[in-house]
Design a protein around this motif. Sequence first.
Motif, PDB file in Angstrom:
ATOM      1  N   THR A  43      49.836  35.930  40.382  1.00 47.09           N
ATOM      2  CA  THR A  43      49.990  35.808  41.830  1.00 47.09           C
ATOM      3  C   THR A  43      48.666  35.392  42.454  1.00 47.09           C
ATOM      4  N   PRO A  44      48.690  34.787  43.638  1.00 48.63           N
ATOM      5  CA  PRO A  44      47.430  34.422  44.297  1.00 48.63           C
ATOM      6  C   PRO A  44      46.511  35.620  44.502  1.00 48.63           C
ATOM      7  N   GLU A  45      47.094  36.773  44.805  1.00 48.81           N
ATOM      8  CA  GLU A  45      46.278  37.967  45.047  1.00 48.81           C
ATOM      9  C   GLU A  45      45.563  38.400  43.768  1.00 48.81           C
ATOM     10  N   PHE A  46      46.267  38.345  42.648  1.00 48.24           N
ATOM     11  CA  PHE A  46      45.628  38.752  41.398  1.00 48.24           C
ATOM     12  C   PHE A  46      44.611  37.716  40.934  1.00 48.24           C
ATOM     13  N   LEU A  47      44.936  36.451  41.069  1.00 50.36           N
ATOM     14  CA  LEU A  47      44.011  35.392  40.658  1.00 50.36           C
ATOM     15  C   LEU A  47      42.728  35.407  41.489  1.00 50.36           C
ATOM     16  N   ALA A  48      42.800  35.964  42.685  1.00 48.97           N
ATOM     17  CA  ALA A  48      41.581  36.104  43.491  1.00 48.97           C
ATOM     18  C   ALA A  48      40.631  37.114  42.860  1.00 48.97           C
ATOM     19  N   MET A  49      41.178  38.048  42.067  1.00 44.65           N
ATOM     20  CA  MET A  49      40.337  39.007  41.364  1.00 44.65           C
ATOM     21  C   MET A  49      39.933  38.499  39.981  1.00 44.65           C
ATOM     22  N   HIS A  50      40.859  37.878  39.288  1.00 43.11           N
ATOM     23  CA  HIS A  50      40.605  37.382  37.935  1.00 43.11           C
ATOM     24  C   HIS A  50      41.098  35.941  37.857  1.00 43.11           C
ATOM     25  N   PRO A  51      40.199  34.970  37.893  1.00 46.35           N
ATOM     26  CA  PRO A  51      40.618  33.566  37.964  1.00 46.35           C
ATOM     27  C   PRO A  51      41.396  33.081  36.750  1.00 46.35           C
ATOM     28  N   PHE A  52      41.305  33.815  35.621  1.00 44.22           N
ATOM     29  CA  PHE A  52      42.072  33.432  34.444  1.00 44.22           C
ATOM     30  C   PHE A  52      43.419  34.148  34.385  1.00 44.22           C
ATOM     31  N   GLY A  53      43.665  35.046  35.324  1.00 42.76           N
ATOM     32  CA  GLY A  53      44.948  35.721  35.404  1.00 42.76           C
ATOM     33  C   GLY A  53      45.242  36.616  34.221  1.00 42.76           C
ATOM     34  N   GLU A  54      44.253  37.394  33.806  1.00 40.99           N
ATOM     35  CA  GLU A  54      44.434  38.291  32.676  1.00 40.99           C
ATOM     36  C   GLU A  54      44.120  39.727  33.092  1.00 40.99           C
ATOM     37  N   VAL A  55      44.536  40.669  32.263  1.00 42.63           N
ATOM     38  CA  VAL A  55      44.210  42.074  32.482  1.00 42.63           C
ATOM     39  C   VAL A  55      43.329  42.542  31.321  1.00 42.63           C
ATOM     40  N   PRO A  56      42.487  43.545  31.577  1.00 43.20           N
ATOM     41  CA  PRO A  56      42.379  44.411  32.754  1.00 43.20           C
ATOM     42  C   PRO A  56      41.384  43.894  33.787  1.00 43.20           C
ATOM     43  N   VAL A  57      41.484  44.512  34.961  1.00 47.68           N
ATOM     44  CA  VAL A  57      40.538  44.313  36.059  1.00 47.68           C
ATOM     45  C   VAL A  57      40.298  45.687  36.680  1.00 47.68           C
ATOM     46  N   ILE A  58      39.079  45.928  37.156  1.00 48.12           N
ATOM     47  CA  ILE A  58      38.855  47.146  37.931  1.00 48.12           C
ATOM     48  C   ILE A  58      38.373  46.778  39.333  1.00 48.12           C
ATOM     49  N   ASP A  59      38.690  47.660  40.258  1.00 51.60           N
ATOM     50  CA  ASP A  59      38.193  47.588  41.632  1.00 51.60           C
ATOM     51  C   ASP A  59      37.487  48.917  41.884  1.00 51.60           C
ATOM     52  N   ASP A  60      36.175  48.881  41.869  1.00 52.94           N
ATOM     53  CA  ASP A  60      35.375  50.087  42.071  1.00 52.94           C
ATOM     54  C   ASP A  60      34.785  50.045  43.475  1.00 52.94           C
ATOM     55  N   ASP A  61      35.581  50.538  44.428  1.00 46.38           N
ATOM     56  CA  ASP A  61      35.162  50.559  45.833  1.00 46.38           C
ATOM     57  C   ASP A  61      34.756  49.170  46.320  1.00 46.38           C
ATOM     58  N   GLY A  62      35.571  48.187  45.965  1.00 43.92           N
ATOM     59  CA  GLY A  62      35.335  46.814  46.405  1.00 43.92           C
ATOM     60  C   GLY A  62      34.606  45.947  45.409  1.00 43.92           C
ATOM     61  N   PHE A  63      34.030  46.547  44.382  1.00 37.54           N
ATOM     62  CA  PHE A  63      33.375  45.766  43.328  1.00 37.54           C
ATOM     63  C   PHE A  63      34.415  45.418  42.277  1.00 37.54           C
ATOM     64  N   ILE A  64      34.705  44.127  42.140  1.00 40.90           N
ATOM     65  CA  ILE A  64      35.737  43.652  41.221  1.00 40.90           C
ATOM     66  C   ILE A  64      35.077  43.194  39.926  1.00 40.90           C
ATOM     67  N   LEU A  65      35.626  43.657  38.817  1.00 40.66           N
ATOM     68  CA  LEU A  65      35.060  43.279  37.520  1.00 40.66           C
ATOM     69  C   LEU A  65      36.198  43.086  36.526  1.00 40.66           C
ATOM     70  N   TYR A  66      36.121  42.001  35.749  1.00 42.86           N
ATOM     71  CA  TYR A  66      37.103  41.771  34.695  1.00 42.86           C
ATOM     72  C   TYR A  66      36.392  41.561  33.367  1.00 42.86           C
ATOM     73  N   GLU A  67      37.175  41.452  32.307  1.00 40.94           N
ATOM     74  CA  GLU A  67      36.753  41.431  30.905  1.00 40.94           C
ATOM     75  C   GLU A  67      36.466  42.855  30.433  1.00 40.94           C
TER      76      GLU A  67
END
Length: 218
Positions: A43-67
């Motif tokens: 989804t566009p919302e998820f791709l905004a967090m992870h441009p490759f569209g994979e899991v996992p992702v974390i949101d730590d108080d607004g800090f987004i990190l994947y891999e």
Amino acid sequence: MVLKLYARTGWGGGGGLVALTLAEKQIPFELVAISLAQKENKTPEFLAMHPFGEVPVIDDDGFILYESRAICRYLAEKYAHQGTPLLPTGLQERALVEQAASVEFANFFPAVLGVVTEFVRKPMSGKPADDAASAAALTALSAVLDVYETILAKRKFLAGDEFTLADLFHFSYAPMLADAGVPIMTSTGPNVARWWNDLISRPAWIKLKEEGIKGTAT
């Protein structure tokens, strides 16, 4: 704000590594379950967090990190003084952890993924067995584990005498092998078997394997 983990609910793969790190470090989190079958990761919302569209992702108080491995390192650093100490503070000790983690990613992970592909993924998808590919995959993983046997003859874990992220990273796919009737993790040699049995006996892992990923924040 409680940490959010975007992942599948099963224990396998990168999401399982992050969930295991959260458990070992005793970090409360909220699980946001993502269905790959329903393409919720595209989804566009998820791709905004992870441009490759994979899991996992974390949101730590607004800090987004994947891999997953990057996330695990971040959590181990941020929460260094609680739960299991997964990263040593000494320069040389830390270098040994990074060395072992690099070996896991460059050597062990491709080999174990090859075995999982032949013995787990293909049967699940109804594809015919390929005896030559299966034998080649087992040979490749056996070669890596033969080196591990030598390393583990000198130390309890891969980077020393304490459990670290370098060991934890092996949980992504290797536990699937025994479930698929491939006992290679305990049949290669006594040192690898002793190390692997130590890993799969950890309470945090036993609970994760039994229950899958569940948020712990209240």
